[in-house]
Design an enzyme around this catalytic site. Structure first.
Site, PDB file in Angstrom:
ATOM      1  N   GLY A 273     -11.037 -13.931 -13.047  1.00 21.77           N
ATOM      2  CA  GLY A 273     -10.410 -12.625 -12.915  1.00 21.77           C
ATOM      3  C   GLY A 273      -9.871 -12.137 -14.241  1.00 21.77           C
ATOM      4  O   GLY A 273     -10.346 -12.529 -15.313  1.00 21.77           O
TER       5      GLY A 273
ATOM      6  N   CYS B 264       0.818  -1.216   0.000  1.00 18.02           N
ATOM      7  CA  CYS B 264       0.000   0.000   0.000  1.00 18.02           C
ATOM      8  C   CYS B 264       0.852   1.266   0.000  1.00 18.02           C
ATOM      9  O   CYS B 264       0.331   2.356  -0.199  1.00 18.02           O
ATOM     10  CB  CYS B 264      -0.937  -0.016   1.192  1.00 18.02           C
ATOM     11  SG  CYS B 264      -2.300  -1.192   1.009  1.00 18.02           S
TER      12      CYS B 264
ATOM     13  N   ASP C 269     -14.185   3.319   2.610  1.00 17.28           N
ATOM     14  CA  ASP C 269     -13.383   2.182   2.183  1.00 17.28           C
ATOM     15  C   ASP C 269     -13.951   1.423   0.992  1.00 17.28           C
ATOM     16  O   ASP C 269     -13.216   0.722   0.300  1.00 17.28           O
ATOM     17  CB  ASP C 269     -13.204   1.221   3.365  1.00 17.28           C
ATOM     18  CG  ASP C 269     -12.392   1.858   4.480  1.00 17.28           C
ATOM     19  OD1 ASP C 269     -11.215   2.148   4.250  1.00 17.28           O
ATOM     20  OD2 ASP C 269     -12.952   2.087   5.565  1.00 17.28           O
TER      21      ASP C 269
ATOM     22  N   LYS D 242       0.709   3.497  -3.194  1.00 14.52           N
ATOM     23  CA  LYS D 242      -0.499   4.239  -3.548  1.00 14.52           C
ATOM     24  C   LYS D 242      -0.150   5.628  -4.083  1.00 14.52           C
ATOM     25  O   LYS D 242       0.869   6.228  -3.716  1.00 14.52           O
ATOM     26  CB  LYS D 242      -1.391   4.416  -2.318  1.00 14.52           C
ATOM     27  CG  LYS D 242      -2.305   3.253  -2.011  1.00 14.52           C
ATOM     28  CD  LYS D 242      -3.251   3.622  -0.876  1.00 14.52           C
ATOM     29  CE  LYS D 242      -4.290   2.551  -0.648  1.00 14.52           C
ATOM     30  NZ  LYS D 242      -5.224   2.937   0.442  1.00 14.52           N
TER      31      LYS D 242
END
Length: 333
Positions: free
Chosen positions: A142, A21, A54, A24
């Site tokens: 996916g 993260c 979120d 980002k």
């Protein structure tokens, strides 16, 4: 032709500029872009982009809502199976942070086929499937692309009771703040990338689901929560306070950290994203602690815990919400 690396010696973190993260887009830049977009609207869109929550939440009928989110990132650890587990737990966390239960997910995979054997990607996908199964979430297919950097994550659909959501805009003065996972994974992941050292406590924390904490918050009647990920504790708390119209008081001595996090920070292992987080929130923070403590509080987390406006047994209270103060969303003591 590029030769294939020795899989046994392969270090996935070396194939990406960022990691987890911490890669980002900086929060200030992201908000400037989103501010120019027209938000979606309608009576059944219960949570959109307005408060930076979120996940999106859409009402299906009187007692059912759909929770939608996606999250993916570059390798945060070198082990492909662990990276898959971490990325999946992180993506599922957004559903838990809204008070929902994940129902079905699909994989998102970017892979440098000419640089890393695709068998390694299979291990990443296996890690993601393992965590999805532990969450009771179907994982069905996916999408993949040929990408210069490896990237992995999930797009997740969950379900929730529209009358029992966890949101970031329902915080009220007088409520304690609880943090359900220790901080420090950003610092430790930065050290891992630089040195190859493995920190089992960090991996255990990042792969742990926020399911039990979410359920406990709902059972306690909590309505306000968020998860702590790439924008750090201070960044996500700032967004919560701004959305709720309150100020938070944080007791820095009560904030838990993973073993070796402070030591690693003192040795200079700090993600660039952590400093950018602090730069973003600094104008809104009244601090009684030193710069090092603020950077740690802004440390860019990957698959962090829930920050709950309420008290949850077994987890530390790190502060409280108080009436809004002009120009200040967080006071750190």
């Amino acid at each position: 032709m590029t030769s294939s690396p020795d899989v046994a010696q392969l270090r996935l973190t070396q194939y990406a500029a960022g990691g987890g993260c911490a890669c980002k887009v900086p929060p200030g830049e992201l908000e400037r872009v989103l501010g120019d977009l027209l938000p979606a609207s309608g009576p059944d869109l219960l949570v959109g982009v307005e408060t930076g929550d979120d996940a999106a939440v859409v009402r299906v009928d009187g007692d059912r809502a759909v929770v939608l989110t996606t999250d993916f990132f570059t390798p945060v650890v070198d082990d492909p199976f662990d990276w898959g587990r971490i990325a999946a737990a992180n993506a599922l966390s957004d559903v838990y942070a809204m008070g929902g239960e994940p129902l079905v997910a699909v994989n998102l995979l970017g892979w440098p086929r000419d640089r890393i054997p695709f068998d390694v990607a299979a291990e990443v996908l296996r890690g993601g499937a393992t965590v999805a199964a532990a969450a009771g979430c179907h994982l069905a297919g996916g999408h993949s692309i040929d990408d210069p950097e490896p990237k992995y994550g999930l797009a997740v659909t969950g379900v929730a009771d529209p009358g029992r959501l966890l949101r970031n805009d329902t915080g009220r003065p007088g409520v304690p703040l609880t943090l359900t996972k220790p901080l420090g994974v950003g610092v430790l992941n930065n050290r891992h990338k630089a040195t190859g050292e493995v920190f089992p406590e960090a991996i255990e924390s990042m792969t742990a689901l926020n399911r039990d904490a979410s359920r406990a918050a709902l059972a306690a009647g909590v309505t306000c929560a968020t998860d702590v990920t790439g924008f750090g504790l201070l960044g996500h708390l700032h967004k919560l306070c701004r959305a709720s119209g309150v100020t938070a008081v944080v007791d820095s001595s009560a904030v838990p950290y993973l073993p070796a996090a402070r030591e690693s920070y003192a040795e200079g292992y700090v993600p660039g994203g952590s400093r950018r987080n602090l730069d973003w929130v600094r104008p809104h923070v009244d601090s009684g602690v030193d710069e090092d403590e603020l950077v740690l509080l802004a440390d860019a987390q990957t698959s962090g815990g829930l920050l709950v406006a309420g008290e949850l047994p077994g987890h530390p209270v790190i502060g409280e919400l108080v009436p809004a103060e002009a120009g200040v969303t967080i006071r750190v003591r």
